[in-house]
Design an enzyme around this catalytic site. Structure first.
Site, PDB file in Angstrom:
ATOM      1  N   GLU A 111      89.123  22.629  59.548  1.00  0.00           N
ATOM      2  CA  GLU A 111      88.840  21.522  60.976  1.00  0.00           C
ATOM      3  C   GLU A 111      87.387  21.178  60.565  1.00  0.00           C
ATOM      4  O   GLU A 111      87.145  19.929  60.867  1.00  0.00           O
ATOM      5  CB  GLU A 111      88.915  22.001  62.166  1.00  0.00           C
ATOM      6  CG  GLU A 111      90.498  22.134  62.372  1.00  0.00           C
ATOM      7  CD  GLU A 111      90.781  22.928  63.854  1.00  0.00           C
ATOM      8  OE1 GLU A 111      91.470  21.921  64.540  1.00  0.00           O
ATOM      9  OE2 GLU A 111      90.409  24.060  63.954  1.00  0.00           O
ATOM     10  N   GLU A 131      96.900  28.716  62.559  1.00  0.00           N
ATOM     11  CA  GLU A 131      96.944  28.929  63.949  1.00  0.00           C
ATOM     12  C   GLU A 131      98.389  29.124  64.483  1.00  0.00           C
ATOM     13  O   GLU A 131      98.412  29.946  65.423  1.00  0.00           O
ATOM     14  CB  GLU A 131      96.233  27.802  64.752  1.00  0.00           C
ATOM     15  CG  GLU A 131      94.845  27.692  64.498  1.00  0.00           C
ATOM     16  CD  GLU A 131      94.441  26.905  63.436  1.00  0.00           C
ATOM     17  OE1 GLU A 131      93.218  26.486  63.257  1.00  0.00           O
ATOM     18  OE2 GLU A 131      95.393  26.305  62.607  1.00  0.00           O
TER      19      GLU A 131
END
Length: 520
Positions: A111, A131
């Site tokens: 990210e 995740e």
């Protein structure tokens, strides 16, 4: 820390040829601790006001770019600055920001890279958004930037599978702009110099055009939603990932970020996330078992499976998926044919669903053989018995293995209730015997229990643990304190053995939530 020692900042910054090099130094994997987040924030802010800086370069020191969140912060209160704020500041930079990726760029690490304006990766880089494997979704803008950069289909595949991809695949998807070899810093500096020379503008992921074909993107999201309702039935975070990607298609970037944050917090508060984090820590506790620290694992290059029923076939598929050759043993030709058919059916189903090609299936099946004679196991390194749950039958199988298997072969039983000490004592090499308790269907369920008998050698336990990790399938490996009664998982509704409590990171009523909710 002694007076002569100097604490190295976790984020260091220096200017080289009008390029501000921001170096992350948080060993061993540059996890995104609060100090790393704050250091990145401060360095990016400083670059904006420094007239000597034209381009910013973010690199990681050591073996990784950024391998993800700091697990030491799991379960604690949020500590500012939050990752979304860091990523937003990077993307908002008025000066081009380059991420030079080597090793792992996972979760929040990817990210951060997506928030940068340009990305270059070494050929050994591994990128991913895993995740979902912890019951979460990417919470640093990943659900909004990724589909805008590489499209809904590729983004959903990354986020729903949690898989890692290599640099070549990342380049083909458009996740990185270039790949190269050598030193990450030098590679990044060379790229940054090109950007300076060409007066390259900032290029923000939020402005990516990969969702422009709305009809195709919506069809992809609908298909992912339908598939997740079937394949991830009962799981919470996959549907939240899809909801966030739908927002990326329907809403502005800022509105999508706001929804992502809401969905992330919902996932964070879910019981499934708590169970998955518990499993995450428990797996790492198991790896600290004395046998895994002090003994050298034996080499496992081939595997035998005794029994071709549902369990035996599932175990065979798991081993084949790990890239190893498998020899299946059954009592007669008819039973062997049924066992082979079970294995073929699994791969034929994958071909039918477009998951693998017919050529790939043929390559896997070329590593699979069978026999009704135990002599076929003379040279295998590991044998896993999965026959009828009867002590006399198990002993008869192990008597045959004792005769034909080479010295040093690991002999494992899949029993969940029988006394493995008794089975081991019935042959001449009890030190080679342990339990590998799979859950049916073994090629789908991700829980594997290593059961440690009294006389097993330390290197056999280390071998089993190492083989489990190398198979890349089984995520959670509890080790039972005793082999003379039911395994820990079979007793999960009663008080677990003392060693089980020691290996778990914190007491729980049982591990039943992990089995029923997480490992579907």
């Amino acid at each position: 820390m002694s007076d002569t020692q100097v604490r190295v900042p976790v984020v260091q910054s220096r200017v080289v040829d009008a390029i501000q090099v921001i170096r992350i130094h948080n060993p061993p994997v540059n996890a995104l601790s609060v100090n790393v987040r704050q250091g990145l924030l401060d360095a990016i802010e400083a670059a904006q006001t420094d007239a000597n800086v034209a381009v910013v370069l973010i690199v990681g020191e050591g073996r990784s770019f950024i391998a993800g969140a700091d697990i030491r912060e799991f379960g604690g209160p949020p500590q500012p600055p939050a990752l979304p704020d860091v990523c937003d500041l990077i993307e908002a930079s008025s000066k081009p920001v380059v991420a030079a990726i080597h090793g792992a760029a996972l979760g929040g690490g990817l990210e951060v890279a997506l928030a940068a304006h340009y990305r270059i990766a070494l050929s050994d880089a591994k990128l991913g958004l895993p995740e979902v494997l912890l019951g979460l979704l990417p919470g640093g803008g990943g659900t909004q930037r990724t589909p805008r950069v590489i499209g809904a289909k590729a983004a959903l595949d990354l986020m729903l599978s949690g898989r890692h991809i290599g640099a070549e695949e990342a380049l083909s998807l458009g996740l990185v702009d270039r790949i190269g070899t050598g030193d990450a810093t030098e590679l990044g500096l060379a790229y940054a110099r090109e950007l300076v020379a060409s007066h390259a503008p900032v290029r923000r992921s939020r402005d990516g055009k990969a969702l422009q074909d709305r009809e195709a993107s919506q069809a992809t999201i609908d298909a992912a939603s339908s598939d997740s309702l079937k394949r991830a039935k009962g799981l919470f975070s996959p549907l939240k990932v899809i909801e966030a990607v739908q927002a990326a298609l329907d809403q502005s970037f800022d509105e999508g970020l706001a929804l992502e944050r809401t969905l992330f917090l919902e996932c964070l508060a879910s019981p499934q996330h708590a169970s998955l984090v518990h499993a995450f820590f428990a797996e790492r506790e198991v790896l600290k078992a004395p046998e895994t620290r002090s003994a050298k694992p034996r080499i496992i290059a081939s595997v035998g499976v005794i029994g071709g029923g549902t369990m035996g076939a599932g175990i065979a598929v798991s081993v084949l998926d790990a890239g190893l050759p498998v020899t299946m043993i059954e009592r007669d030709e008819a039973s062997l044919a049924r066992g082979k058919a079970h294995v073929e059916k699994v791969y034929a189903g994958l071909v039918a669903r477009g998951r693998i090609t017919a050529e790939a299936m043929n390559a896997v099946m070329a590593r699979f053989g069978g026999s009704i004679a135990y002599d076929a196991l003379a040279e295998v390194d590991l044998v896993i018995e999965a026959v009828f749950e009867e002590i006399a039958v198990k002993k008869a199988v192990f008597a045959e293995l004792d005769l034909v298997c080479k010295p040093g072969a690991v002999l494992a039983t899949n029993t969940s209730y029988l006394d493995i000490d008794e089975i081991a004592a019935s042959i001449s090499r009890p030190s080679d015997v342990l339990g590998l308790h799979f859950f049916s269907p073994a090629n789908i369920m991700k829980l594997l229990e290593i059961v440690v008998p009294a006389k097993v050698s330390a290197d056999v336990v280390a071998t089993a643990s190492n083989w489990r990790r190398s198979s890349r399938r089984y995520r959670f490996v509890p080790a039972s304190v005793t082999a003379s009664s039911a395994t820990a998982s079979s007793r999960c509704t009663s008080k677990p053995p003392r060693t089980w409590w020691k290996m778990a990171p914190r007491p729980t009523r049982s591990i039943k939530p992990c089995v029923s909710s997480v490992f579907r």
